[in-house]
Scaffold this active site. Structure first.
Site, PDB file in Angstrom:
ATOM      1  N   ARG A 152       0.848  -1.082  -0.127  1.00  0.00           N
ATOM      2  CA  ARG A 152      -0.056   0.012  -0.019  1.00  0.00           C
ATOM      3  C   ARG A 152       0.840   1.111   0.221  1.00  0.00           C
ATOM      4  O   ARG A 152       1.887   1.276   0.586  1.00  0.00           O
ATOM      5  CB  ARG A 152      -1.114   0.158   1.261  1.00  0.00           C
TER       6      ARG A 152
ATOM      7  N   ASP B 285       1.025   5.618   0.605  1.00  0.00           N
ATOM      8  CA  ASP B 285       0.232   6.780   0.932  1.00  0.00           C
ATOM      9  C   ASP B 285       0.069   7.848  -0.084  1.00  0.00           C
ATOM     10  O   ASP B 285       0.824   7.625  -1.211  1.00  0.00           O
ATOM     11  CB  ASP B 285       0.980   7.397   2.030  1.00  0.00           C
TER      12      ASP B 285
ATOM     13  N   TYR C  86      12.076  -0.517  -0.880  1.00  0.00           N
ATOM     14  CA  TYR C  86      11.624   0.856  -1.217  1.00  0.00           C
ATOM     15  C   TYR C  86      13.018   1.652  -1.358  1.00  0.00           C
ATOM     16  O   TYR C  86      14.204   1.279  -0.873  1.00  0.00           O
ATOM     17  CB  TYR C  86      10.972   1.327  -0.298  1.00  0.00           C
TER      18      TYR C  86
ATOM     19  N   ARG D 294       9.478   6.089   6.277  1.00  0.00           N
ATOM     20  CA  ARG D 294       9.631   7.691   6.367  1.00  0.00           C
ATOM     21  C   ARG D 294       9.752   8.147   7.582  1.00  0.00           C
ATOM     22  O   ARG D 294      10.556   8.898   7.670  1.00  0.00           O
ATOM     23  CB  ARG D 294       7.911   7.996   5.839  1.00  0.00           C
TER      24      ARG D 294
END
Length: 249
Positions: free
Chosen positions: A50, A52, A111, A198
């Site tokens: 998922r 954001d 990522y 993050r």
């Protein structure tokens, strides 16, 4: 019914994330609507991860089930035609077994977070990198990052909205490197908590700026307290890079 695995590239800027949302556009909605226009069927998109609002993907793995008899290449071409002008591209399409699942079959996710470490305003990378004008010490950031690698309780780096059953995760990789005016943070794990990457990047940036000592990141981890989080990096520097499956390792 045929299951098709899709590899998606997308710019997350105009979307409220990958997953369908009731209050705004999403990548899932765009792909499902495109598939429905092609097949006349109600199609459901499942994805490896998922993202954001504002987060991008270089190679998000997803799947859809379709009854219509169509070749993978023709489906890919048709989807890309129907997706215009949305910034989503189907980079690959293949038939997979019925028990293959983009999310539940996935055993690893990677990522990369891009920091543009310069004072001049961003033009080509606007909304595609986090601009940090202060000089960053990438070597210190990498040293601090190693305290987070391994099996830990990541409560400090977990969003209060996180729906994961446990804050305990195993982080396989967290590397920081400088590439010219960019600082790149590479993160790999089987799965991540909401905002984990993050949040880790934000704290590492504080180390790079000299506002945190290297050991402060380990202290924040061991505190297991969201109040100890120094900074949550903005979404637009984050990219989903790779989903790994058992038959591909």
């Amino acid at each position: 019914m045929t299951r098709f695995a899709l590899t998606l590239e997308f710019d997350g800027t105009p979307f409220f994330g990958l997953q369908r949302q009731p209050h705004g556009p999403s990548v899932q909605q765009s792909v499902e609507d495109a598939a429905q226009r092609i097949t006349g069927e109600e199609v459901k998109l499942a994805s490896a991860g998922r993202t954001d609002t504002g987060v991008h993907a270089l190679a998000m793995r997803s799947h859809i089930d379709i009854e219509k008899d169509i070749e993978p290449f023709r489906l890919m071409e048709a989807l890309n035609a129907q997706l215009r002008p949305d910034p989503i591209a189907v980079m690959d399409c293949e038939v997979v077994p019925d028990d293959w699942h983009a999310r539940f079959s996935c055993v690893g996710r990677s990522y990369v977070y891009r920091i543009a470490n310069r004072r001049a305003p961003l033009t080509l990378e606007r909304d595609r990198a986090w601009q940090v004008p202060q000089p960053l010490d990438a070597a210190a950031m990498h040293e601090a990052a190693q305290a987070l690698v391994g099996h830990h309780d990541f409560t400090t780096f977990r969003s209060v909205q996180c729906q994961s059953a446990s804050p305990v995760k195993t982080l396989d990789r967290l590397d920081v490197e400088r590439d010219g005016e960019h600082v790149l943070i590479h993160a790999s794990a089987r799965s991540f908590l909401h905002h984990q990457v993050r949040s880790m990047v934000g704290c590492l940036a504080l180390v790079g700026m000299g506002r945190w000592e290297v050991g402060r990141v380990k202290q924040a981890l061991e505190a297991r307290d969201r109040q100890e989080l120094g900074l949550n990096a903005p979404p637009h520097g984050l990219y989903f890079v790779e989903a790994i499956y058992p038959d591909e390792t």
